[in-house]
Design a protein around this motif. Structure first.
Motif, mmCIF file in Angstrom:
data_model
loop_
_atom_site.group_PDB
_atom_site.id
_atom_site.type_symbol
_atom_site.label_atom_id
_atom_site.label_comp_id
_atom_site.label_asym_id
_atom_site.label_seq_id
_atom_site.Cartn_x
_atom_site.Cartn_y
_atom_site.Cartn_z
ATOM 1 N N ARG A 51 0.841 -1.205 0.000
ATOM 2 C CA ARG A 51 0.000 0.000 0.000
ATOM 3 C C ARG A 51 0.871 1.247 0.000
ATOM 4 N NH1 ARG A 51 -0.770 1.736 5.464
ATOM 5 N NH2 ARG A 51 0.305 0.346 6.933
ATOM 6 N N GLY A 52 0.266 2.365 -0.408
ATOM 7 C CA GLY A 52 0.970 3.633 -0.390
ATOM 8 C C GLY A 52 1.717 3.928 -1.676
ATOM 9 N N LEU A 53 2.531 4.964 -1.638
ATOM 10 C CA LEU A 53 3.314 5.351 -2.806
ATOM 11 C C LEU A 53 4.539 4.468 -2.950
ATOM 12 C CD1 LEU A 53 3.377 9.280 -2.641
ATOM 13 C CD2 LEU A 53 1.741 7.788 -3.802
ATOM 14 N N ARG A 54 4.982 4.296 -4.186
ATOM 15 C CA ARG A 54 6.243 3.618 -4.442
ATOM 16 C C ARG A 54 7.398 4.591 -4.184
ATOM 17 N NH1 ARG A 54 3.353 1.826 -9.387
ATOM 18 N NH2 ARG A 54 2.683 -0.331 -9.062
ATOM 19 N N ARG A 55 8.595 4.032 -4.030
ATOM 20 C CA ARG A 55 9.769 4.873 -3.796
ATOM 21 C C ARG A 55 10.002 5.837 -4.949
ATOM 22 N NH1 ARG A 55 13.728 -0.047 -1.831
ATOM 23 N NH2 ARG A 55 13.278 0.033 0.402
ATOM 24 N N GLU A 56 9.878 5.324 -6.184
ATOM 25 C CA GLU A 56 10.129 6.186 -7.335
ATOM 26 C C GLU A 56 9.095 7.308 -7.444
ATOM 27 O OE1 GLU A 56 8.251 2.302 -8.985
ATOM 28 O OE2 GLU A 56 9.658 2.923 -7.399
ATOM 29 N N GLU A 57 7.881 7.069 -6.925
ATOM 30 C CA GLU A 57 6.856 8.112 -6.949
ATOM 31 C C GLU A 57 7.159 9.214 -5.937
ATOM 32 O OE1 GLU A 57 3.185 5.186 -8.373
ATOM 33 O OE2 GLU A 57 3.552 5.558 -6.238
ATOM 34 N N VAL A 58 7.660 8.831 -4.772
ATOM 35 C CA VAL A 58 8.078 9.833 -3.799
ATOM 36 C C VAL A 58 9.236 10.648 -4.359
ATOM 37 C CG1 VAL A 58 9.026 10.221 -1.490
ATOM 38 C CG2 VAL A 58 7.301 8.445 -1.848
ATOM 39 N N ALA A 59 10.200 9.945 -4.978
ATOM 40 C CA ALA A 59 11.354 10.634 -5.570
ATOM 41 C C ALA A 59 10.913 11.605 -6.660
ATOM 42 C CB ALA A 59 12.340 9.614 -6.125
ATOM 43 N N GLN A 60 9.938 11.189 -7.460
ATOM 44 C CA GLN A 60 9.428 12.055 -8.530
ATOM 45 C C GLN A 60 8.778 13.301 -7.942
ATOM 46 O OE1 GLN A 60 6.727 10.101 -11.317
ATOM 47 N NE2 GLN A 60 5.663 12.027 -11.709
ATOM 48 N N ARG A 61 7.966 13.122 -6.897
ATOM 49 C CA ARG A 61 7.297 14.263 -6.278
ATOM 50 C C ARG A 61 8.296 15.195 -5.586
ATOM 51 N NH1 ARG A 61 2.466 15.128 -4.981
ATOM 52 N NH2 ARG A 61 2.947 15.633 -2.801
ATOM 53 N N ALA A 62 9.389 14.617 -5.063
ATOM 54 C CA ALA A 62 10.400 15.421 -4.362
ATOM 55 C C ALA A 62 11.445 15.988 -5.314
ATOM 56 C CB ALA A 62 11.087 14.565 -3.297
ATOM 57 N N ASN A 63 11.389 15.587 -6.591
ATOM 58 C CA ASN A 63 12.359 16.043 -7.590
ATOM 59 C C ASN A 63 13.794 15.695 -7.178
ATOM 60 O OD1 ASN A 63 13.108 17.210 -10.033
ATOM 61 N ND2 ASN A 63 13.388 19.249 -9.133
ATOM 62 N N ILE A 64 13.966 14.448 -6.727
ATOM 63 C CA ILE A 64 15.302 13.913 -6.438
ATOM 64 C C ILE A 64 15.414 12.575 -7.155
ATOM 65 C CG2 ILE A 64 15.486 15.057 -4.193
ATOM 66 C CD1 ILE A 64 14.784 12.436 -2.853
ATOM 67 N N SER A 65 16.630 12.048 -7.258
ATOM 68 C CA SER A 65 16.821 10.783 -7.977
ATOM 69 C C SER A 65 16.231 9.630 -7.176
ATOM 70 C CB SER A 65 18.303 10.532 -8.238
ATOM 71 O OG SER A 65 18.957 10.126 -7.065
ATOM 72 N N THR A 66 15.692 8.658 -7.897
ATOM 73 C CA THR A 66 15.133 7.480 -7.241
ATOM 74 C C THR A 66 16.206 6.735 -6.463
ATOM 75 O OG1 THR A 66 13.443 7.249 -8.964
ATOM 76 C CG2 THR A 66 13.909 5.308 -7.623
ATOM 77 N N THR A 67 17.395 6.644 -7.038
ATOM 78 C CA THR A 67 18.492 5.946 -6.362
ATOM 79 C C THR A 67 18.804 6.582 -5.021
ATOM 80 O OG1 THR A 67 19.455 5.287 -8.476
ATOM 81 C CG2 THR A 67 20.907 5.243 -6.539
ATOM 82 N N TRP A 68 18.868 7.914 -4.987
ATOM 83 C CA TRP A 68 19.180 8.624 -3.750
ATOM 84 C C TRP A 68 18.103 8.397 -2.706
ATOM 85 C CZ3 TRP A 68 22.301 9.987 -0.390
ATOM 86 C CH2 TRP A 68 22.174 11.086 0.435
ATOM 87 N N TYR A 69 16.832 8.411 -3.147
ATOM 88 C CA TYR A 69 15.761 8.179 -2.178
ATOM 89 C C TYR A 69 15.814 6.758 -1.641
ATOM 90 C CZ TYR A 69 11.303 7.794 0.131
ATOM 91 O OH TYR A 69 10.347 7.575 1.092
#
Length: 288
Positions: A51-69
């Motif tokens: 449930r909830g957002l995926r990691r890459e979706e949080v990274a997209q919303r935060a405008n940071i790289s998925t790897t870093w998140y």
């Protein structure tokens, strides 16, 4: 041999503490994103294993790289910057309390205070002010606008209710109101102190833009303010003694203390307690 073993143990202990701190940050991030509804953010809710957002979706919303998140959630990559934590806080729609907790986990400090838009006090806080009579008490914002006061403050300091809301500013009164200026025993010292304390309060609350127009206006109206502002001095409004020339009561001595308003970092309550029983009795008589 003993020293080398001791150093190794200290390093391992420090690493364990750092890892523990980072894992707490990762666990908190996972928990927060798990509580968000993907559909509310325009993401498809289909075919999700958790449930909830995926990691890459949080990274997209935060405008940071998925790897870093991902590294942040895994406790890798070192401490994040304040800017990254601010972006993540916005991406996860964190409340002020949750944002503070995020910064404590990620950087072991509180975030920079945000200057809020709302400035009204609660009825409960107003009742606290009213209960403090005969001690004059008021609530000011980070930009030193007076937004609440009790009867004693109106009678002893300034009748704020008789002024337009835009004029209920402590700096405006000190520098532009002849009556307030004449009431100060040491106007130059008071003026220097309030400008330094005002600068510190506005910076602490992140209210630089909010005070720009006030500073420009006061600089035009008062060369004395312009000179003090240019001096770049800072001071803290904690506690002290204030002496006033009151038109009815004569010389009045007040001990003042400043108190933070919980969950409202932009607000400060100032209480001016009569310094002697005689001072208190004269204020009571004036209120009566």
């Amino acid at each position: 041999m003993t020293n080398r073993t001791g150093r190794r143990a200290m390093m391992e202990n420090g690493s364990a503490q750092q890892s523990s701190g980072e894992s707490r940050l990762g666990a908190y991030l996972k928990d927060r994103r798990a509580k968000l509804d993907p559909a509310a953010f325009g993401f498809s809710a289909e075919r999700r294993r958790t449930r909830g957002l995926r990691r890459e979706e949080v990274a997209q919303r935060a405008n940071i790289s998925t790897t870093w998140y991902i590294w942040l959630e895994q406790g890798r990559g070192g401490a994040p910057s304040a800017d990254v934590l601010e972006r993540i806080a916005r991406a996860l729609m964190l409340t002020d309390a949750e944002r503070e907790h995020l910064f404590l986990l990620g950087l072991n400090r509180l975030p920079t205070l945000r200057h809020p838009v709302g400035e009204a006090v609660t009825p409960r806080l107003q009742r606290v002010l009213d209960a403090l009579n005969p001690s004059p008490a008021l609530v000011k914002t980070a930009t030193w606008d007076v937004v609440a006061w009790n009867r004693a403050a109106a009678a002893v300091l300034t009748d704020y209710g008789a002024l337009p809301a835009a004029q209920r500013n402590i700096l405006r009164l000190i520098f532009c109101d002849p009556r307030v200026r004449a009431a100060q025993f040491d106007w130059e010292g008071v003026a220097r102190f309030v400008v330094g304390a005002f600068r510190a309060d506005a910076a602490r609350a992140g209210a630089h833009e909010a005070v720009r127009a006030l500073i420009e206006d006061l600089s035009r109206q008062s060369p004395e303010f312009a000179a003090l502002w240019t001096a770049n001095d800072v001071s803290h409004f904690g506690e002290g003694v204030k002496r006033l020339r009151h038109p009815t009561l004569g010389t009045l001595e007040l001990e003042y203390s400043a108190f933070a308003v919980d969950r409202r970092p932009d607000l400060t309550m100032l209480v001016y307690n009569p310094a002697t029983p005689d001072d208190a009795e004269r204020v009571r008589a004036l209120l009566a």
